[in-house]
Design an enzyme around this catalytic site. Sequence first.
Site, PDB file in Angstrom:
ATOM      1  N   LYS A  32       0.812  -1.221   0.000  1.00 59.31           N
ATOM      2  CA  LYS A  32       0.000   0.000   0.000  1.00 59.31           C
ATOM      3  C   LYS A  32       0.845   1.271   0.000  1.00 59.31           C
ATOM      4  CE  LYS A  32      -0.768  -0.072   5.021  1.00 59.31           C
ATOM      5  NZ  LYS A  32      -0.012   1.130   5.370  1.00 59.31           N
ATOM      6  N   THR A  33       2.006   1.248   0.659  1.00 56.01           N
ATOM      7  CA  THR A  33       2.858   2.446   0.644  1.00 56.01           C
ATOM      8  C   THR A  33       3.377   2.711  -0.765  1.00 56.01           C
ATOM      9  OG1 THR A  33       3.523   1.971   2.925  1.00 56.01           O
ATOM     10  CG2 THR A  33       4.863   3.553   1.702  1.00 56.01           C
ATOM     11  N   ASP A 219      -3.887   7.068   4.900  1.00 53.66           N
ATOM     12  CA  ASP A 219      -3.434   5.698   5.132  1.00 53.66           C
ATOM     13  C   ASP A 219      -4.082   5.156   6.409  1.00 53.66           C
ATOM     14  OD1 ASP A 219      -2.012   3.362   4.875  1.00 53.66           O
ATOM     15  OD2 ASP A 219      -0.113   4.180   5.577  1.00 53.66           O
ATOM     16  N   GLU A 220      -4.191   3.837   6.522  1.00 52.98           N
ATOM     17  CA  GLU A 220      -4.723   3.170   7.725  1.00 52.98           C
ATOM     18  C   GLU A 220      -6.087   3.737   8.127  1.00 52.98           C
ATOM     19  OE1 GLU A 220      -3.244   0.618   8.591  1.00 52.98           O
ATOM     20  OE2 GLU A 220      -1.075   0.797   8.490  1.00 52.98           O
ATOM     21  N   ARG A 602       2.717 -10.425  10.455  1.00 56.42           N
ATOM     22  CA  ARG A 602       3.990  -9.689  10.583  1.00 56.42           C
ATOM     23  C   ARG A 602       5.139 -10.563  10.074  1.00 56.42           C
ATOM     24  NH1 ARG A 602       2.235  -5.668   9.704  1.00 56.42           N
ATOM     25  NH2 ARG A 602       0.346  -6.911   9.437  1.00 56.42           N
TER      26      ARG A 602
END
Length: 718
Positions: A32-33, A219-220, A602
């Site tokens: 996404k970044t 974002d988020e 993660r």
Amino acid sequence: MSILDNLNPEQQEAVQCTEGPLLILAGAGSGKTRVLTHRIAHLIFEKKVYPGNILAITFTNKAAQEMRERLEKLVGIASQHLWVATFHSTCLRILRSEIKELGYTSNFVIYDDSDQQTLIKMILKEKNLDDKKYAPRTISNRISNYKNELKTPDAAQKEPDNNYFDDQIINIYDEYQKRLKNNNALDFDDLIMLTVLLFKEKPDILQKYQERFKYILVDEYQDTNTAQYMLIKLLAQKHKNLCVVGDDDQSIYQWRGADIKNILSFEEDYEETKIIKLEQNYRSTQNILSAANEVVKNNSRRKPKSLWTEKEGGDKIFYYTAQDEVDEAFFIVRTIRQILDREQKEYKDFAVLCRTTGQFRAIEESLIRSNIPYRVFGGTKFYDRKEIKDILAYFKIIANPLDEVSLKRVINTPKRGIGDTSWDKLVNYGALNGKTIYDVMAEPEEAGIATKTAKSIKGFKKLIDNFRELSKSDITFLTNKILEDTGYLQELQLEKTVEAETRLENLQEFLTVTKKYDIESQGDDLSTFLSEISLVTDIDNYDADEDAMVIMTMHGAKGLEFPIVFVTGMEENLFPHSRSINSNDPEEIDEERRLCYVALTRAEEKVYLTRAWKRTIYGRDAYNSPSRFIEEIPDKYLESSQARTREEKSSFYGKALNSPTPGSVETFSLGDKVEHNKWGEGVVVSVKGSGDDAEVSVAFPDQGIKKLISRYAPIKKV
């Protein structure tokens, strides 16, 4: 080279869809970044949008910094004109320019959690309220909730279900806000709430920022609360070029006000919304993703998606059942050592994730004994240490003498003979005569203060006045002057204790921070430095290049990734947490399940899940059944240290058909030789208690001392 190169089809579509509202559902590790930064580059180069008309907001300083660094490489000098920041940093920047419209001055200071507690305690004392009945922590949490929901004291007072306790809290909230304003201070929640209030009360100011930010990226988005939601809605309502990126499966901050409905109902808020799903994961193996998908699909309120990766297969998730938290920690250490011996790995490739900070101790002790370098995130933050807060308090009153909380902190630090009685006289005299405490300090005798103490107060005020004259100097010079002229440094040097030595080392580290700021700041003032420091979080100090393994909470791990992850404490009442289990709100268990999804995703290569038969945490022994999240992972994705059976829950602590009957458990005595089905032969070195629940400590060669519960210990005498 095209901006669209190296993007998959869904990412390319998200980059090119620039006009109107866009919801990007981005699964964990889906890039996404990359999409956000390439979208900004596309706006600048292909759509010819002026960089200053683009606002990109994220939640953490670390994420914002990463985005800025990527944008510098993509768009070069144009990145200097972009607004890329957290919610709090964005609002801080706006308020520095506009807050005078709300009756503050631009040199306001920001109170952290400790400052808030101090101010609330002052108010409780003045109102003669019992701080046990009205716990400052409870009050600050309630005030934070009100602000996250954009409720002023007046609005909170009108809620129909308020009881007497609520009314008292709201009265404290009202006084708290008045005192903040008198001190020319804001807390963190004010940064966003006051910006929203400013926009609502001053349409001309709102219009100015609406015209500036023609393209907004968030974002988020799943983590936004009511105040953040409204801030974005106000800014975007004119041009409606709003792109939000998020994943409802990673919404894990309900406890601090996040509202998952913001992302679930985005298309209802914004007509003609386009939705794009990013489901290809570039981080984890398929086995890890499949296990995570299986867990989170048990939540009903979610937008369906299923992560996939080209990294097919992968190691199974290893599930270990320990005797207790010491054995759990030993398993982690042993596994790390084994992996380091057979694979090209470094310590920084490992992370241990815990549901609560109470789990840290046993793990830390085991790592220390094994000489494994590690870093803990979630403990005492650097800027929360006493000596650092003392220096920052000096900075705050130099920048803003109205700040009575900081003034009270350091007026007698180091000791000057100015006690609480003298302070109360200054406060009362100032209140009766309409003067600030700082002004009263010029004439302390008028407040009824004895000559010797009055002299100390005047001397302190003269020091602060001198520091204020120097406040345009670089921050490092000012810091050294404060440490020397106040006698703070000398007091620590004369103490000659380990604690004092540690504090001196921390102050030296603080000077490293100020030197870096002086080099990079280009003459920014003290208020700017304080603003930047106030927004630093613990995780901002995470250095991915430092060769040390990491211990952190699952919440703290959001946004990070590691090759190998240990998810500890997989037990009912710990994870999911007892608060969620005992709650009447099913959403709380759903959020715990999303937290499990976050923890699993993660990991890039390997996941180890651990639990303990018995766990001592916060001074209490607990015997918890396996976490329901273990049961939600199919066997085909798991490998166990023991035969893992679905009867584990029902057989827990002797409830199965094969449970030992009273008196059938073998008893052990000091010196007995025993055999364990995994650790081999050992010797009993201690027995605590008696009968089925006796705790037997056994020394095993090469394994150390293991503590076992007699009833469940897989050992027998030899």
